[in-house]
Design an enzyme around this catalytic site. Structure first.
Site, short mmCIF file in Angstrom:
data_model
loop_
_atom_site.label_atom_id
_atom_site.label_comp_id
_atom_site.label_asym_id
_atom_site.label_seq_id
_atom_site.Cartn_x
_atom_site.Cartn_y
_atom_site.Cartn_z
N CYS A 52 -9.85 -30.67 7.18
CA CYS A 52 -9.12 -31.71 6.46
C CYS A 52 -7.65 -31.83 6.83
CB CYS A 52 -9.27 -31.51 4.96
SG CYS A 52 -8.22 -30.22 4.30
N CYS A 77 -5.67 -22.42 7.29
CA CYS A 77 -6.82 -21.76 6.67
C CYS A 77 -7.69 -21.05 7.69
CB CYS A 77 -7.64 -22.76 5.87
SG CYS A 77 -8.39 -24.06 6.86
N CYS A 120 -2.08 -34.61 0.58
CA CYS A 120 -2.24 -34.52 2.03
C CYS A 120 -0.89 -34.57 2.74
CB CYS A 120 -3.11 -35.66 2.56
SG CYS A 120 -2.26 -37.26 2.47
N CYS A 152 -6.79 -38.23 4.48
CA CYS A 152 -6.09 -38.71 3.28
C CYS A 152 -7.09 -39.58 2.54
CB CYS A 152 -4.86 -39.54 3.66
SG CYS A 152 -4.10 -40.33 2.22
N ILE A 266 -11.86 -12.35 19.42
CA ILE A 266 -11.46 -13.49 18.60
C ILE A 266 -10.32 -14.21 19.28
CG2 ILE A 266 -9.93 -12.12 17.10
CD1 ILE A 266 -11.07 -13.91 14.81
N PHE A 804 -9.78 -40.75 -8.68
CA PHE A 804 -10.78 -41.79 -8.35
C PHE A 804 -11.93 -41.82 -9.36
CE2 PHE A 804 -9.21 -39.71 -4.39
CZ PHE A 804 -8.21 -40.63 -4.11
N ARG A 918 -14.11 -44.92 -9.10
CA ARG A 918 -13.39 -46.18 -8.84
C ARG A 918 -14.33 -47.40 -8.75
NH1 ARG A 918 -8.83 -45.69 -4.18
NH2 ARG A 918 -7.24 -46.93 -5.18
N GLU A 1266 -8.70 -50.44 -8.91
CA GLU A 1266 -10.08 -50.27 -8.44
C GLU A 1266 -10.59 -51.41 -7.56
OE1 GLU A 1266 -12.54 -48.53 -12.02
OE2 GLU A 1266 -11.18 -50.12 -12.64
C1 LIG Z 1 -13.13 -28.35 11.95
C2 LIG Z 1 -13.80 -28.11 13.28
C3 LIG Z 1 -14.25 -29.21 13.98
C4 LIG Z 1 -14.87 -29.02 15.21
N1 LIG Z 1 -15.32 -30.12 15.86
C5 LIG Z 1 -15.96 -29.98 17.05
C6 LIG Z 1 -16.46 -31.09 17.75
O1 LIG Z 1 -16.33 -32.23 17.33
N2 LIG Z 1 -17.10 -30.87 18.92
C7 LIG Z 1 -17.27 -29.62 19.43
O2 LIG Z 1 -17.83 -29.49 20.49
N3 LIG Z 1 -16.80 -28.55 18.79
C8 LIG Z 1 -16.17 -28.68 17.61
N4 LIG Z 1 -15.72 -27.59 16.95
C9 LIG Z 1 -16.03 -26.26 17.48
C10 LIG Z 1 -14.95 -25.74 18.38
O3 LIG Z 1 -14.92 -26.44 19.59
C11 LIG Z 1 -15.25 -24.28 18.67
O4 LIG Z 1 -15.23 -23.64 17.44
C12 LIG Z 1 -14.21 -23.66 19.54
O5 LIG Z 1 -14.17 -24.22 20.77
C13 LIG Z 1 -14.37 -22.15 19.64
O6 LIG Z 1 -13.22 -21.60 20.25
P1 LIG Z 1 -12.37 -20.45 19.58
O7 LIG Z 1 -11.34 -20.04 20.57
O8 LIG Z 1 -11.85 -20.85 18.27
O9 LIG Z 1 -13.46 -19.33 19.40
P2 LIG Z 1 -13.51 -18.12 18.40
O10 LIG Z 1 -13.95 -18.58 17.06
O11 LIG Z 1 -12.28 -17.32 18.45
O12 LIG Z 1 -14.69 -17.31 19.08
C14 LIG Z 1 -15.97 -17.85 19.18
C15 LIG Z 1 -16.91 -16.88 19.88
O13 LIG Z 1 -16.58 -16.76 21.23
C16 LIG Z 1 -16.32 -15.41 21.61
N5 LIG Z 1 -15.24 -15.46 22.59
C17 LIG Z 1 -14.09 -16.14 22.48
N6 LIG Z 1 -13.39 -16.03 23.63
C18 LIG Z 1 -14.09 -15.24 24.44
C19 LIG Z 1 -13.88 -14.74 25.77
N7 LIG Z 1 -12.81 -15.05 26.46
N8 LIG Z 1 -14.81 -13.94 26.30
C20 LIG Z 1 -15.92 -13.62 25.60
N9 LIG Z 1 -16.18 -14.05 24.36
C21 LIG Z 1 -15.27 -14.86 23.79
C22 LIG Z 1 -15.98 -14.72 20.33
O14 LIG Z 1 -16.28 -13.39 20.36
C23 LIG Z 1 -16.85 -15.47 19.34
O15 LIG Z 1 -18.11 -14.93 19.33
C24 LIG Z 1 -15.06 -27.72 15.73
C25 LIG Z 1 -14.60 -26.63 15.02
C26 LIG Z 1 -13.97 -26.81 13.80
C27 LIG Z 1 -13.49 -25.64 13.03
S1 FES Z 2 -1.88 -39.28 -0.59
FE1 FES Z 2 -3.21 -38.60 0.95
S2 FES Z 2 -4.76 -37.63 -0.18
FE2 FES Z 2 -3.55 -38.50 -1.71
S1 FES Z 3 -8.16 -27.68 7.07
FE1 FES Z 3 -8.73 -28.08 5.04
S2 FES Z 3 -7.68 -26.52 4.00
FE2 FES Z 3 -7.35 -26.02 6.03
#
Ligand SMILES: Cc1cc2nc3c(=O)[nH]c(=O)nc-3n(C[C@H](O)[C@H](O)[C@H](O)COP(=O)(O)OP(=O)(O)OC[C@H]3O[C@@H](n4cnc5c(N)ncnc54)[C@H](O)[C@@H]3O)c2cc1C
Ligand code: FES
Ligand code: FES
Length: 1335
Positions: A52, A77, A120, A152, A266, A804, A918, A1266
Site C-alpha cells: 500500500c 514494513c 496515505c 490512496c 536475505i 466510507f 458510501r 456520496e
Molecule cells: C507488494 C509486492 C508486490 C510484488 N509484485 C510483483 C509483481 O507484480 N510481479 C512479480 O514478478 N513479482 C512481484 N513481487 C515479488 C518480488 O519481485 C520478489 O519478491 C522479489 O523479486 C524477491 O527479491 P528479494 O531480493 O526481495 O528476495 P528476498 O525476499 O530477500 O529473498 C527471496 C528468496 O531468494 C533467496 N535469495 C535471495 N538472493 C539470493 C542470492 N543472491 N543467492 C541465493 N539465494 C538468494 C532467499 O534466500 C529467499 O529464499 C512483489 C512483491 C511484493 C512484496
Molecule cells: S487521503 Fe489518501 S487515503 Fe485518505
Molecule cells: S506497504 Fe502497506 S504498511 Fe507497508
C-alpha cells in the site's frame, strides 16, 4: 547447525540522528521500530505487506566504489532493521515539520488539496520527496511512476499527481498550458454573468516555496567513514529467536553459507518478509549479503550482459535501459521485454528493494521476469566454496526440479542474459487486474528463433506464469512446432497443443479458470502477431504484414500521466474578503497530514500498562462450537488474558450484533475470543494457539440464491408502487426480463479499525479513542456491554483515516469487544485490526441481485417496470434494513416510469455482516436500472443515451413515493455533460476507431443521476454544536460530526468564520467527543456539513446576538475588545447550537412520504478502450457535472466528487471480493483486492460543479460526500459499450447480461471469439469451484 556469536551493535541514522541499537532483533521491521521504539508515528501502518505504500520512507546509502549516495524509497514494513546497518533513513518527520520548516513537497501536497483523510499522505510525500532527491526537475511520467506503489482511498489521486507535477520543469497542471493557452482561461472569459462566473483555480501556485535541493540534509559523514572503513568485519545480530549475520566479503558469505547451509539468504526481503508475516514461516538464521560489492555489477560482453544478483529491480531497469539505448534493437529484444514488465511490476518501493537474485531464486509462480529470462536463454551464475557453476534459467529450474536448483551452500552471484539475434524474437506478455502493482493473472515469456532469412521455426520457447504452482514451460508444444512456418495454421495448432499441455483444472486455486485458459492462447496470439510484424519489418517482400485492423493488438495500454481540470462558481466579488464561504480553503489538517503530525488513534504514545489485543475468529460459516481450549495461548510469554463471551458483564448481543461468539458461530471471521498481551506480536502468536473445534450446522447460506431457497431474510418486503403495472404490461410493444448481479465492495479505508479503551479507576468510567463515524454508537454499545450508564463512557474521535461508511456501526462492536477486555484486565487496551482481520471481520458493501421485467414501446419509452432487489446482508442485521429502504426508494434514479413497482428484501446469510458504504445501496441498485435501460435501448436499436433522455424526469414531478421535486439541475447537468464532453462527436470518433481496430474497442457512456442525501427518519438528521469564545478572542468549535477526510471540520470553521465575522485563524476545532456533544448522529448520508453546519451556525448566531449590544456600542472596535467587554458585562461566551433536522418522513404502509430533504443531481461521461484479447481496459477520459448548488468549499467538494468517482470506478471494474463456496473470504490484502491506483484514473478528468439553488441547506449548499460514487458507473457502461461493439463485429447482436464489476475476466470472456471458443469448458456439476459469486 553451527553456533553463532553474540550480538553486535546496529548503527544507522534516522532523520540525521544516529541510532545505536544494542539489542537489534532480526524479526523487528523498520516500521515497528520507527513507530514503537523511536515514536516517529508519521510513517503509517496500513497493510504490513508492502502493498500500500503508507509506510514509505527513504533509505540512503553511500557506495564507496562510486563515491555516490543512493537514495531510494522502501516500504518500512518489509525492511528488517538489521538490514539498515550503515544506512540513513529519512521519514516524513525528517522532511519537514510545522515546528521547523515544512518542505515544498509537503506544502504543495497540502495546498493542491492532495490530502483528505491524510493517512496515505506521509507515504505520498516520501515517494515524491525521494524522487526529487534523485531528480529535482522530474518529468510528469516520473511522478506517476514514483506514485504507483502508493494507495490512496480518498482523493482519486489527481490532486496528488498535480502537486507532484508542480515540480516538473514545465508546469503541466493544465494539459494545454504548455502551449501558452489554457483551455480553462477561455472558459473563464466566456462566463460574464456575475452569478455564473466560473473559476478554475483551486490554489495559487505563486504561493509555493521554491524547491532548493541544496537545503536538503547532508548524508551523515560517519556513515561514509563506516562504508569506507577498510577493516569492516562481519556483523551478527542475535534476536529473541533469530540470528542475522551480515558477511563482509564474498568469501565470508560463502564461508557462512557452507557453515549454515540451511540459513536463509536475505536481500530485499520482499518474498521472505511476506512469507513470515502471512504464511507463518520461521527462519532461525538469516545471512544478509545486502551491499556486498561483488553482487553489484553490470558486465557487458560481446554476447550479452551479466548483472549482479544484488542489483535491485530498479537498478536492473536502469542498467537495461542504458543498454537498450546503446545497442542495436535486434540485440536487445529480451531486455526490452524485461523493461516492459519492470515498469508495472509492483510499485517503485518494491522495485527498489527486491533484487534480481532474490526474484530469480524465489521463483514465484507469478514472476514477471523469470518467464522472459527463460525465453531469452538466461543463465544463472552460482558460487559456493566449492567453486563456480552455471545453470540454465530454464523450465527445470523454474519448475523446481531438485537437480536443476541451487545446492544449499550455493548463492546466486549473477544472471547472464544473452543478446537476442537477428532472426530471434522475444516478448513478455501479461495481464493483471490493474495495470501496475498487481500480480499477473497470467503472464508469459516467449521467444522464437527462425532459420536465417525464413519464417521456419528453429527454436520456440513459451513460459507461462500464474497458471500452476510454478512458472511452467509449454515445452512439448514448442518441440512439436519446430520446422513449421510462422503462419495461421501453425498458430491454430499451437493454441490447441498448448491448451492440451497446460491444464488448469476446473477447481484450481485462484479461480478464473476459463479466463486463464483463454489468456494462455490470447497472449500466444499477441506474440504471434508481434513476430509476424517483426518479420515483415525485416523483409516486407517475403513476409506479409498483419492486417491493419490488428495493429493495435500489439501494444499494451500506455501509462500516461493523468491530467484534469475543474470548474466551479466564483465567489461573488462583493463578498467580504475575510468571509471564507465559497473559497477553496485547504483542509484544516492538510499540512499536518503531509508532515505526519496529524495524530491518528494509534499514533498516541504508549499508555502505562497498556495491553495489545489480537482476535481469534471463526473458520466456519455456520457451526456449533464443540470445544474451546486457550490453555496453550495463556501459557505463552507476555500473554495476560483470553477474553470470551463469558467475560461480558452486560449484553453480549446488542441490537442483534454479537460481540463474542458463544456456542455457535454464524460466519467465517466472527470473533470468538481475544487475546491480551504485552506486545501485539505476543498476542498474535497466542491467538494462533487457541484451539477450537466445530460441528457444522445446516443450512450454510452463503449466496443470495441460497438465501432465497431457504427463505432466509432479515426484513419483510419493502415496496413502492405507482400506476398499474400489470395493466401496463398488456399494452406495451415489448417486454424484457432479466437480472443483474452486483458484487460487494471492501471499504479499504487506509487506517484499519482502531480502538484504545482505557478503564478508569473510579466509578467504572471508561475512555475510548476510536476511529469512528459515530462516537455515540460506540458509547451506546460499550455501556450496554459493560452494563453501566452511558454517562460514564467517554468516546473521543479526532480523525480517522477514511471511513466510507465502514466506521459507522463496526467500531461500536469492536469498541465493545475492546472495552470488555479493558474491563476484565483493568488495563488499557490497544486494539488495532490488522488489514487481513479488518477485511475479514468488518464486512462491506452489500452484494445485490436485481431482477427486472420491463415493458416499453418501440420508440424507447418505458411504460412499466417491475423490479425486485435482494441484498446479501451477511449474518447480522447491522444497517441492512436501511440499505434496503434506500435501494427501494432511490432506485428509480433519474427516470420517470409511470407504472413502477419496486420491491426489496435483505437476505440473511452466513457471511460477515455487511454494512454502510458510501451511497448506501444506491450504487448497486442503479446499476440494475441502467442495465435495463441499456437493454431496452438494445431491443429498440436505439443508443442508450437516447432512451435515457426519453425516460428522464423533465419537469416538476413526483417521485414514485410521491415526493415533489424539480429536476431542472438534472437536465442542466445532463445537457452540459453531453455538450461539453463533446459526447456525440467523440462517439462517432470511437465508432471510426472501432471500424479500424478489431482487437481494441472504444466505448462511451453517459449516466444521469438523481441522488438523495439524509435519512427518512427525521430525528437522525438532528445535530448539535458547542462553541466557546475565550478571553483572548480565540474560539473553540465542537460539533457532533466526525472528520474522516471529507473536510467537515474545515467547512465548520468556514461557517463559524462567516457567522462570527472573524478570520478562520481565530477558530480551532480539536475533536469530536461524546463529552462535549451528546447523542450525536452518525456522520454519513452526505449530511455531515448540512446538519452540523446548521448547528454551528445556530451557536454562532446565538453568540453574535449576545454580543450585539457590545458591538453596537463600539462598532469600530476589534473582536478582542468586544469579547473583553462582553465578559466584563457577564455575557456568557459559550453556547450550544442545535439543528432540529430536516423534517423527513416515510410511510411504508402508504408507500409515500418525503424521506429526503433534497436531491443532488449529476451526470458523467466516460470513454474507455478495451483490449478484447486480454480484457484490460483503459479509461481515457471522464467528464463529471455535479449539481453542487452553492459550494461552501469547491476544493473539498471537488475532492469528494473525484474521490467518490474513483472509488465507484473501482467498485464497478476491478475491485473483486472472492469467497469460497464455504464462505471464506480469500481477498484479505492489497495483494488480492485491487483498489484503483494512480494508473487506473482517467487520463483526463474534468469536473464541473454546476450551480443551482438549495435554500433548505446551509448557504444553499448540497451534501456531495456520496453521490460521485454512482457516477463511476459511466466507466462500467462505457466498457459495456465497447464490448458491445466487439460482439457486434463478431456477429453477436443479442443483448448480453451486464454484471458488476466488469473485471478483465468479464470483459475478455464476453468478447467472444475464436479463442474463447477453443478453450475446454467444464461441466459445473462435476467440480466445486474455488470461488463463487455471492450476489
Ligand atoms: C507488494 C509486492 C508486490 C510484488 N509484485 C510483483 C509483481 O507484480 N510481479 C512479480 O514478478 N513479482 C512481484 N513481487 C515479488 C518480488 O519481485 C520478489 O519478491 C522479489 O523479486 C524477491 O527479491 P528479494 O531480493 O526481495 O528476495 P528476498 O525476499 O530477500 O529473498 C527471496 C528468496 O531468494 C533467496 N535469495 C535471495 N538472493 C539470493 C542470492 N543472491 N543467492 C541465493 N539465494 C538468494 C532467499 O534466500 C529467499 O529464499 C512483489 C512483491 C511484493 C512484496
Ligand atoms: S487521503 Fe489518501 S487515503 Fe485518505
Ligand atoms: S506497504 Fe502497506 S504498511 Fe507497508
Amino acid at each position: 547447525m553451527a553456533s553463532v556469536p553474540n550480538s553486535d551493535e546496529l548503527i544507522f541514522f534516522v532523520n540525521g540522528r544516529k541510532v545505536t541499537e544494542k539489542n537489534a532483533d532480526p524479526e523487528v521491521n523498520l516500521l515497528y521500530y520507527l513507530r514503537k521504539v523511536l515514536c516517529l508515528t508519521g510513517t503509517k501502518y496500513s497493510c504490513g505487506g508492502g502493498g500500500c505504500g503508507a509506510c514509505t520512507v527513504m533509505v540512503s546509502r553511500y557506495n564507496p566504489k562510486t563515491k555516490k549516495i543512493h537514495h531510494y524509497p522502501v516500504t518500512a514494513c518489509l525492511v528488517p532493521i538489521c538490514s539498515l546497518y550503515g544506512a540513513a533513513v529519512t521519514t516524513v518527520e525528517g522532511v519537514g515539520s510545522i515546528n521547523t520548516r515544512i518542505h515544498p513537497v509537503q506544502e504543495r501536497l497540502a495546498k493542491c488539496h492532495g490530502t483528505q483523510c491524510g493517512f496515505c499522505s506521509p507515504g505520498m510525500v516520501m515517494s515524491i520527496y525521494t524522487l526529487l532527491r534523485n531528480h529535482p526537475e522530474p518529468t510528469p511520467e516520473q511522478i506517476t511512476k514514483a506514485l504507483g506503489g502508493n494507495l490512496c482511498r480518498c482523493t482519486g489521486y489527481r490532486t496528488i499527481v498535480e502537486s507532484g507535477k508542480t515540480f516538473c520543469r514545465e508546469s503541466t497542471v493544465c494539459g494545454m498550458k504548455s502551449s501558452g493557452k489554457c483551455c480553462m482561461d477561455q472558459e473563464e472569459r466566456s462566463f460574464v454573468n456575475r452569478q455564473e462566473k466560473i473559476c478554475t483555480k483551486l490554489y495559487n501556485e505563486d504561493e509555493f516555496q521554491p524547491l532548493d535541493p541544496s537545503q536538503e540534509p547532508i548524508f551523515p559523514p560517519e556513515l561514509i567513514r563506516m562504508a569506507e572503513d577498510p577493516n569492516k568485519r562481519r556483523l551478527t545480530f542475535q534476536g529473541e529467536r533469530t540470528t542475522w549475520i551480515a558477511p563482509v566479503t564474498l568469501n565470508d558469505l560463502l564461508e557462512l553459507k557452507a557453515n549454515f547451509p540451511e540459513a536463509t539468504l536475505i536481500m530485499g526481503n520482499t518474498t521472505v518478509g511476506p512469507s513470515i508475516k502471512f504464511r507463518d514461516e520461521f527462519h532461525p538464521v538469516f545471512i544478509s549479503p545486502l551491499g556486498l560489492p561483488e553482487l553489484y555489477f553490470v558486465d557487458c560482453t560481446d554476447d550479452g550482459v551479466t548483472i549482479g544478483a544484488g542489483y535491485s529491480l530498479a537498478q536492473l531497469n536502469d542498467a537495461l535501459h542504458l543498454i537498450v539505448l546503446e545497442q542495436p534493437k535486434e540485440k536487445t529484444k529480451t531486455y526490452s521485454a524485461l523493461l516492459k514488465h519492470l515498469r508495472t511490476l509492483a510499485g517503485a518501493q518494491i522495485r527498489n528493494m527486491a533484487t534480481l537474485g532474490g526474484h530469480v531464486v524465489s521463483r514465484p509462480n507469478f514472476s514477471d521476469l523469470n518467464p522472459i529470462l527463460a525465453a531469452g536463454n538466461a543463465t544463472i551464475n552460482l558460487l559456493s566454496k566449492e567453486g563456480k557453476r552455471q545453470i540454465p534459467l530454464n523450465s527445470h529450474f523454474l519448475e523446481r526440479s531438485p537437480e536443476a536448483s541451487l545446492k544449499s551452500e550455493e548463492i546466486v552471484l549473477s544472471v547472464y542474459i544473452p543478446y537476442s539475434t537477428q532472426w530471434h524474437f522475444v516478448s513478455g506478455l501479461r495481464l493483471a487486474q490493474r495495470q501496475e502493482n498487481a500480480f499477473a493473472i497470467v503472464n508469459a515469456g516467449m521467444s522464437v528463433k527462425f532459420e536465417d532469412g525464413t519464417d521456419t521455426i528453429k527454436n520456440l520457447q513459451m513460459f507461462y506464469g500464474s497458471v500452476d504452482s510454478t512458472v511452467v514451460s509449454a515445452s512439448q508444444t514448442c518441440q512439436q512446432l519446430i520446422g513449421r512456418q510462422w503462419d495461421d495454421q501453425m498458430l491454430s495448432d499451437a493454441c490447441r497443443l498448448v491448451l492440451d499441455e497446460i491444464d488448469i483444472p476446473p477447481a484450481a486455486g485462484g479461480g478464473m479458470v476459463e479466463y486463464r485458459r483463454t489468456l494462455i492462447i490470447s497472449l500466444l496470439f499477441k506474440f504471434y502477431l508481434k513476430v509476424r510484424r517483426g518479420l515483415n519489418k525485416m523483409d516486407p517482400q517475403k513476409f506479409p504484414d498483419i492486417p491493419e485492423k490488428f495493429m493495435s493488438a500489439l501494444e499494451d495500454f500506455p501509462i500516461k500521466t493523468p491530467q484534469g481540470t475543474q470548474m466551479f462558481q466564483c465567489v461573488d466579488p462583493y463578498q467580504p474578503p475575510q468571509d471564507p464561504i465559497g473559497h477553496p480553503v485547504m483542509h484544516q489538517s492538510a499540512i499536518k497530514h503531509a508532515t505526519g503530525e496529524a495524530v491518528f488513534s494509534d499514533d498516541t504514545p504508549p499508555i502505562a500498562r497498556e495491553l495489545f489485543l489480537a482476535v481469534v475468529t471463526s473458520t466456519k460459516a455456520h457451526a456449533k462450537i464443540i470445544s474451546f481450549d486457550a490453555s496453550e495461548a495463556l501459557a505463552l510469554p507476555g500473554v495476560v488474558d483470553v477474553i470470551t463471551a463469558e467475560d461480558v458483564p452486560g449484553s453480549n448481543n446488542h441490537r442483534g450484533e454479537i460481540l463474542y461468539a458463544q456456542n455457535e458461530v454464524i460466519c467465517v471471521g466472527q470473533i470468538i475470543c481475544t487475546v491480551a498481551a504485552d506486545i501485539y506480536a505476543h498476542a498474535r502468536e497466542a491467538a494462533k494457539k487457541v484451539k477450537i473445534t466445530y460441528e457444522d450446522i445446516e443450512p450454510r447460506i452463503i449466496t443470495i440464491e441460497q438465501a432465497l431457497e431457504h427463505n432466509s431474510f432479515f426484513t419483510t418486503e419493502k415496496k413502492i408502487e405507482q400506476g398499474n403495472v400489470e395493466q401496463a404490461f398488456k399494452y406495451v410493444d415489448q417486454i424484457i426480463e432479466g437480472e443483474a448481479h452486483v458484487e460487494g465492495q471492501e471499504h479499504f479505508y487506509m487506517e484499519t479499525q482502531t480502538i484504545l479503551a482505557i478503564p478508569k479507576e473510579e466509578d467504572k468510567e471508561m475512555v475510548l479513542y476510536v476511529g469512528t463515524q459515530f462516537p455515540s454508537h460506540v458509547q451506546e454499545f460499550v455501556a450496554a456491554t459493560l452494563n453501566i450508564p452511558r454517562s460514564r463512557i467517554a468516546c473521543h474521535m479526532k480523525r480517522t483515516g477514511g471511513g466510507f461508511g465502514g466506521k459507522v456501526t463496526k467500531p461500536a462492536v469492536l469498541g465493545a469487544v475492546g472495552a470488555v477486555a479493558a474491563n476484565k484486565t483493568g488495563r488499557p487496551i490497544r486494539f488495532i485490526l490488522e488489514r487481513g482481520d479488518d477485511m475479514l471481520i468488518t464486512g462491506g458493501r452489500h452484494p445485490l441481485l436485481g431482477k427486472y421485467k420491463i415493458g416499453f414501446m418501440n420508440n424507447g419509452v418505458i411504460k412499466a417496470a417491475d423490479v425486485e432487489y435482494y441484498i446479501n446482508s451477511g449474518c447480522t442485521p447491522d444497517e441492512s434494513e436501511s440499505v434496503i429502504d434506500f435501494v427501494v426508494l432511490k432506485s428509480e434514479n433519474a427516470y420517470h416510469i409511470p407504472n413502477f413497482r419496486c420491491r426489496g428484501r435483505a437476505c440473511k446469510t452466513n457471511l460477515p455482516s455487511n454494512t454502510a458504504f458510501r451511497g448506501f445501496g444506491f450504487p448497486q441498485a442503479t446499476v440494475v436500472v441502467e442495465a435495463y435501460i441499456t437493454a431496452v435501448a438494445s431491443q429498440c436499436n436505439l443508443p442508450p443515451e437516447e432512451v435515457k433522455e426519453i425516460n428522464m424526469y423533465k419537469r416538476i414531478s413526483k417521485t414514485a413515493y410521491k415526493q415533489t421535486f424539480n429536476p431542472e439541475p438534472l437536465r442542466k447537468c445532463w445537457k452540459q455533460c453531453l455538450e461539453k464532453s463533446s459526447f456525440y462527436p467523440r462517439k462517432l470518433a470511437a465508432e471510426e476507431f472501432n471500424k479500424k481496430n478489431y482487437w481494441k474497442k472504444r466505448g462511451l457512456a453517459v449516466v444521469p443521476m438523481k441522488f438523495t442525501i439524509g435519512f427518512p427518519v427525521a430525528y437522525y438528521n438532528q445535530a448539535a454544536a458547542l462553541v466557546h469564545i475565550y478571553l483572548d478572542g480565540s474560539v473553540l468549535v465542537t460539533h457532533g460530526g466526525c472528520e474522516m477526510g471529507q473536510g467537515l471540520h474545515t467547512k465548520m470553521i468556514q461557517v463559524a468564520s462567516r457567522e462570527l465575522n472573524i478570520p478562520q485563524s481565530y477558530i480551532h476545532l480539536s475533536e469530536t467527543s461524546t463529552v462535549t456533544v451528546p447523542n450525536a448522529s452518525f456522520t454519513a448520508a452526505s449530511m455531515g456539513a448540512d446538519i452540523n453546519g446548521k448547528a454551528v451556525q445556530n451557536a454562532c448566531q446565538i453568540l453574535m446576538a449576545r454580543l450585539q449590544p457590545v458591538i453596537r456600542k463600539n462598532p469600530k472596535g476589534k473582536w478582542e475588545d468586544w469579547i473583553a467587554k462582553a465578559f466584563e458585562q457577564s455575557i456568557s461566551l459559550s453556547t450550544t447550537g442545535y439543528f432540529k433536522g430536516y423534517l423527513t418522513n416515510m410511510d411504508w404502509e402508504k408507500e409515500k412520504g418525503e424521506p429526503y430533504p433534497y436531491f443532488v443531481y449529476g451526470a458523467s461521461c466516460s470513454e474507455v478502450e478495451v483490449d478484447c484479447l486480454t480484457g484490460a481496459h483503459k479509461l481515457l477520459r471522464t467528464d463529471i457535472y455535479m449539481d453542487a448548488a452553492f459550494s461552501i468549499n469547491p476544493a473539498l467538494d471537488i475532492g469528494q466528487v473525484q474521490g467518490a468517482f474513483i472509488q465507484g470506478m473501482g467498485f464497478y471494474t476491478i475491485e473483486e471480493l472472492k469467497y469460497s463456496p464455504e464462505g471464506v473470504l480469500y481477498s484479505r490484502s492489497p495483494d488480492d483486492y485491487k483498489i484503483p491506483t494512480v494508473t487506473e484514473i482517467p487520463e483526463e478528468i474534468r469536473v464541473t460543479l454546476v450551480h443551482s439553488r438549495n435554500p433548505i441547506a446551509i448557504y444553499s449548499s448540497k451534501g456531495l460526500g456520496e453521490s460521485g460514487m454512482f457516477l463511476g458507473s459511466s466507466v462500467l457502461f462505457a466498457i459495456y459499450d465497447a464490448v458491445t461493439a466487439a460482439r457486434k463485429e463478431r456477429g453477436l447482436t443479442k443483448t448480453f447480461s451486464l454484471n458488476s464489476p466488469a473485471t478483465p475476466e468479464w470483459i475478455r470472456m464476453t468478447c467472444v471469439d475464436q479463442f474463447t471458443d477453443m478453450i475446454p469448458r467444464d461441466d459445473p456439476s462435476t467440480f466445486t469451484p474455488w470461488s463463487i459469486r455471492v450476489s
